[in-house]
Motif scaffolding. Structure first.
Motif, PDB file in Angstrom:
ATOM      1  N   VAL A  66      -4.445  61.190  -1.003  1.00 45.06           N
ATOM      2  CA  VAL A  66      -5.291  60.670   0.007  1.00 45.06           C
ATOM      3  C   VAL A  66      -5.395  61.953   0.993  1.00 45.06           C
ATOM      4  N   GLY A  67      -6.553  62.159   1.555  1.00 38.19           N
ATOM      5  CA  GLY A  67      -6.811  63.319   2.143  1.00 38.19           C
ATOM      6  C   GLY A  67      -6.279  64.687   1.306  1.00 38.19           C
ATOM      7  N   SER A  68      -6.929  64.717   0.120  1.00 35.98           N
ATOM      8  CA  SER A  68      -6.463  65.715  -0.991  1.00 35.98           C
ATOM      9  C   SER A  68      -6.853  67.413  -0.417  1.00 35.98           C
ATOM     10  N   GLY A  69      -8.058  67.438   0.406  1.00 35.91           N
ATOM     11  CA  GLY A  69      -8.080  68.968   0.994  1.00 35.91           C
ATOM     12  C   GLY A  69      -8.606  69.735  -0.186  1.00 35.91           C
ATOM     13  N   ALA A  70      -7.726  70.869  -0.481  1.00 38.87           N
ATOM     14  CA  ALA A  70      -8.092  71.674  -1.644  1.00 38.87           C
ATOM     15  C   ALA A  70      -7.717  71.108  -3.087  1.00 38.87           C
ATOM     16  N   GLY A  71      -7.019  69.953  -3.086  1.00 40.25           N
ATOM     17  CA  GLY A  71      -6.399  69.201  -4.372  1.00 40.25           C
ATOM     18  C   GLY A  71      -4.793  69.311  -4.160  1.00 40.25           C
ATOM     19  N   LEU A  72      -4.443  69.270  -3.274  1.00 40.69           N
ATOM     20  CA  LEU A  72      -2.856  69.232  -3.040  1.00 40.69           C
ATOM     21  C   LEU A  72      -2.260  67.736  -2.382  1.00 40.69           C
ATOM     22  N   PRO A  73      -1.245  67.325  -3.146  1.00 38.68           N
ATOM     23  CA  PRO A  73      -0.788  67.568  -4.392  1.00 38.68           C
ATOM     24  C   PRO A  73      -1.274  67.128  -5.528  1.00 38.68           C
ATOM     25  N   LEU A  89      -9.122  61.627  -2.994  1.00 39.07           N
ATOM     26  CA  LEU A  89      -9.697  61.068  -2.037  1.00 39.07           C
ATOM     27  C   LEU A  89      -9.657  62.054  -0.848  1.00 39.07           C
ATOM     28  N   GLU A  90     -10.994  62.313  -0.418  1.00 39.35           N
ATOM     29  CA  GLU A  90     -11.306  63.247   0.776  1.00 39.35           C
ATOM     30  C   GLU A  90     -12.622  63.122   1.407  1.00 39.35           C
ATOM     31  N   PRO A  91     -12.420  62.888   2.682  1.00 40.32           N
ATOM     32  CA  PRO A  91     -13.727  62.606   3.592  1.00 40.32           C
ATOM     33  C   PRO A  91     -14.695  63.671   3.711  1.00 40.32           C
ATOM     34  N   LEU A  92     -14.351  65.025   3.703  1.00 40.71           N
ATOM     35  CA  LEU A  92     -15.208  66.066   4.303  1.00 40.71           C
ATOM     36  C   LEU A  92     -15.962  66.574   2.851  1.00 40.71           C
ATOM     37  N   LEU A  93     -17.177  66.710   3.060  1.00 43.11           N
ATOM     38  CA  LEU A  93     -18.187  67.278   2.178  1.00 43.11           C
ATOM     39  C   LEU A  93     -17.931  68.521   1.450  1.00 43.11           C
ATOM     40  N   ARG A  94     -17.542  69.341   2.252  1.00 41.47           N
ATOM     41  CA  ARG A  94     -17.148  70.884   1.911  1.00 41.47           C
ATOM     42  C   ARG A  94     -15.929  70.790   0.933  1.00 41.47           C
ATOM     43  N   ARG A  95     -15.142  69.968   1.395  1.00 44.89           N
ATOM     44  CA  ARG A  95     -13.803  69.914   0.327  1.00 44.89           C
ATOM     45  C   ARG A  95     -14.177  69.102  -0.790  1.00 44.89           C
ATOM     46  N   VAL A  96     -14.964  68.131  -0.584  1.00 46.61           N
ATOM     47  CA  VAL A  96     -15.446  67.299  -1.812  1.00 46.61           C
ATOM     48  C   VAL A  96     -16.002  68.358  -2.794  1.00 46.61           C
ATOM     49  N   SER A 117     -14.282  59.764   0.653  1.00 45.69           N
ATOM     50  CA  SER A 117     -13.899  58.646   1.386  1.00 45.69           C
ATOM     51  C   SER A 117     -12.878  59.072   2.468  1.00 45.69           C
ATOM     52  N   ARG A 118     -13.050  58.154   3.542  1.00 41.14           N
ATOM     53  CA  ARG A 118     -11.659  58.027   4.360  1.00 41.14           C
ATOM     54  C   ARG A 118     -10.751  57.095   3.735  1.00 41.14           C
ATOM     55  N   ALA A 119      -9.660  57.080   3.731  1.00 41.00           N
ATOM     56  CA  ALA A 119      -8.703  56.117   3.241  1.00 41.00           C
ATOM     57  C   ALA A 119      -8.943  54.820   3.695  1.00 41.00           C
ATOM     58  N   GLU A 120      -9.310  54.611   4.792  1.00 44.12           N
ATOM     59  CA  GLU A 120      -9.504  53.217   5.661  1.00 44.12           C
ATOM     60  C   GLU A 120     -10.699  52.587   4.976  1.00 44.12           C
ATOM     61  N   GLU A 121     -11.632  53.338   4.310  1.00 45.74           N
ATOM     62  CA  GLU A 121     -13.047  52.896   3.944  1.00 45.74           C
ATOM     63  C   GLU A 121     -12.827  52.726   2.250  1.00 45.74           C
ATOM     64  N   ALA A 131       0.199  61.241  -0.303  1.00 41.19           N
ATOM     65  CA  ALA A 131      -0.225  62.019   0.732  1.00 41.19           C
ATOM     66  C   ALA A 131       0.705  63.244   1.121  1.00 41.19           C
ATOM     67  N   ARG A 132      -0.096  64.388   1.524  1.00 44.38           N
ATOM     68  CA  ARG A 132       0.565  65.494   1.881  1.00 44.38           C
ATOM     69  C   ARG A 132      -0.105  66.135   3.189  1.00 44.38           C
ATOM     70  N   ALA A 133       0.639  66.329   4.428  1.00 45.81           N
ATOM     71  CA  ALA A 133       0.161  66.811   5.380  1.00 45.81           C
ATOM     72  C   ALA A 133      -1.394  66.345   5.985  1.00 45.81           C
ATOM     73  N   VAL A 134      -1.392  65.065   5.943  1.00 47.26           N
ATOM     74  CA  VAL A 134      -2.591  64.211   6.496  1.00 47.26           C
ATOM     75  C   VAL A 134      -2.360  63.490   7.719  1.00 47.26           C
ATOM     76  N   ALA A 135      -1.633  63.066   8.166  1.00 48.33           N
ATOM     77  CA  ALA A 135      -1.128  62.299   9.436  1.00 48.33           C
ATOM     78  C   ALA A 135       0.325  62.073   9.566  1.00 48.33           C
ATOM     79  N   PRO A 142      -0.511  52.601   7.739  1.00 49.68           N
ATOM     80  CA  PRO A 142      -1.573  51.574   7.925  1.00 49.68           C
ATOM     81  C   PRO A 142      -2.727  51.922   7.000  1.00 49.68           C
ATOM     82  N   TRP A 143      -3.196  53.338   6.739  1.00 46.06           N
ATOM     83  CA  TRP A 143      -4.122  53.855   5.945  1.00 46.06           C
ATOM     84  C   TRP A 143      -3.946  53.613   4.378  1.00 46.06           C
ATOM     85  N   CYS A 144      -2.522  54.027   4.111  1.00 52.40           N
ATOM     86  CA  CYS A 144      -2.178  53.953   2.659  1.00 52.40           C
ATOM     87  C   CYS A 144      -1.846  52.539   2.210  1.00 52.40           C
TER      88      CYS A 144
HETATM   89  C1  LIG Z   1      -4.271  69.210   6.692  1.00 48.59           C
HETATM   90  S1  LIG Z   1      -5.383  68.779   5.485  1.00 48.59           S
HETATM   91  C2  LIG Z   1      -4.110  68.628   4.033  1.00 48.59           C
HETATM   92  C3  LIG Z   1      -4.715  68.570   2.818  1.00 48.59           C
HETATM   93  C4  LIG Z   1      -3.963  68.522   1.715  1.00 48.59           C
HETATM   94  N1  LIG Z   1      -3.140  67.335   1.330  1.00 48.59           N
HETATM   95  C5  LIG Z   1      -2.899  69.760   1.398  1.00 48.59           C
HETATM   96  O1  LIG Z   1      -1.694  69.263   1.675  1.00 48.59           O
HETATM   97  O2  LIG Z   1      -2.927  70.825   1.664  1.00 48.59           O
HETATM   98  C6  LIG Z   1      -5.645  66.910   5.831  1.00 48.59           C
HETATM   99  C7  LIG Z   1      -6.620  66.445   5.130  1.00 48.59           C
HETATM  100  O3  LIG Z   1      -6.862  64.947   5.185  1.00 48.59           O
HETATM  101  C8  LIG Z   1      -8.289  64.551   5.338  1.00 48.59           C
HETATM  102  N2  LIG Z   1      -8.292  63.427   6.069  1.00 48.59           N
HETATM  103  C9  LIG Z   1      -8.052  63.325   7.457  1.00 48.59           C
HETATM  104  N3  LIG Z   1      -8.370  62.042   7.856  1.00 48.59           N
HETATM  105  C10 LIG Z   1      -8.447  61.328   6.564  1.00 48.59           C
HETATM  106  C11 LIG Z   1      -8.649  59.846   6.312  1.00 48.59           C
HETATM  107  N4  LIG Z   1      -8.409  58.941   7.461  1.00 48.59           N
HETATM  108  N5  LIG Z   1      -8.403  59.515   5.132  1.00 48.59           N
HETATM  109  C12 LIG Z   1      -8.667  60.592   4.184  1.00 48.59           C
HETATM  110  N6  LIG Z   1      -8.409  61.763   4.487  1.00 48.59           N
HETATM  111  C13 LIG Z   1      -8.383  62.285   5.682  1.00 48.59           C
HETATM  112  C14 LIG Z   1      -9.000  65.841   5.930  1.00 48.59           C
HETATM  113  O4  LIG Z   1     -10.022  65.858   5.746  1.00 48.59           O
HETATM  114  C15 LIG Z   1      -8.065  66.936   5.391  1.00 48.59           C
HETATM  115  O5  LIG Z   1      -8.691  67.467   4.183  1.00 48.59           O
END
Ligand SMILES: C[S@@+](CC[C@H](N)C(=O)[O-])C[C@H]1O[C@@H](n2cnc3c(N)ncnc32)[C@H](O)[C@@H]1O
Length: 203
Positions: A66-73, A89-96, A117-121, A131-135, A142-144
């Protein structure tokens, strides 16, 4: 970190993970996904930290990052564990777009899927929700939780904030019926430790 630690951790996949590190330190930096000052620390800070969760993932599990960013982890885990099917799973087009290019270049497309997608959707279910460094956990739980199969596990890679975040998330945890453990894991006995909050169903 020594080259031996990385080689022993990834074994025959060392070429594939080195290619991913090359992608992160070139396109990852130009796309703004990795800070230019981080390029020298990718192995310790990102690759071995991500790989540390591998021992907590059952064989042949379905996994969502969830929120994979650049693919981590998700990408290091998929490289290390060819038995897994991984969704990034990643919502931002540039990252996707970056993720799709990386998955293709690494030859992982047969078992790694990128979903915008966002996790909630997102409405699939997985044995492992990563999930790593997402929230903070209070938001992340509640998202996961809805992405978890009935017997599934949530693994949140956290820093030193894990215990404090768990305190704040206690009411959210109580609502989901999940129980939490804080674990210290390593990709290799000589690698830096990683802190993981593991959430499973109350037995
Ligand atoms: C700080 S980055 C961490 C990326 C990666 N997991 C890492 O460890 O480097 C947080 C990522 O979570 C994504 N994100 C934010 N809110 C999200 C949501 N509601 N559902 C899924 N991804 C989300 C962002 O677009 C971003 O790519």
């Amino acid at each position: 970190m020594t080259a031996a630690v990385v080689e022993q951790t990834f074994g025959p996949a060392i070429g594939q993970i080195s290619q991913y590190v090359d992608i992160l330190s070139t396109k990852g930096v130009t796309h703004g996904l990795i800070g230019p000052r981080e390029a020298d620390r990718i192995w310790d800070r990102h690759i071995l930290n991500s790989a540390a969760v591998a021992g907590l993932v059952a064989s042949e599990a379905t996994v969502v990052d969830v929120g994979s960013g650049a693919g981590l982890p998700g990408i290091p885990l998929a490289v290390l564990r060819p038995d897994l099917r991984v969704t990034l799973l990643e919502p931002l087009l540039r990252r996707v777009n970056f993720l799709n290019e990386a998955v293709e270049a690494l030859g992982l497309a047969d078992r790694v899927t990128v979903v915008r997608s966002r996790a909630e959707e997102h409405h699939e279910r997985y044995a492992v929700v990563l999930a790593r460094a997402v929230a903070p956990l209070v938001k992340l739980v509640p998202w996961c939780a809805p992405l978890r199969s009935p017997t599934g596990t949530i693994l949140a890679l956290k820093g030193r904030s894990a215990a404090a975040e768990l305190n704040t998330a206690e009411p959210a945890l109580a609502r989901t019926g999940l129980v939490a453990e804080v674990l210290t894991v390593r990709a290799h006995p000589d690698a830096e430790p990683a802190t993981v909050v593991r959430l499973t169903s109350r037995r």
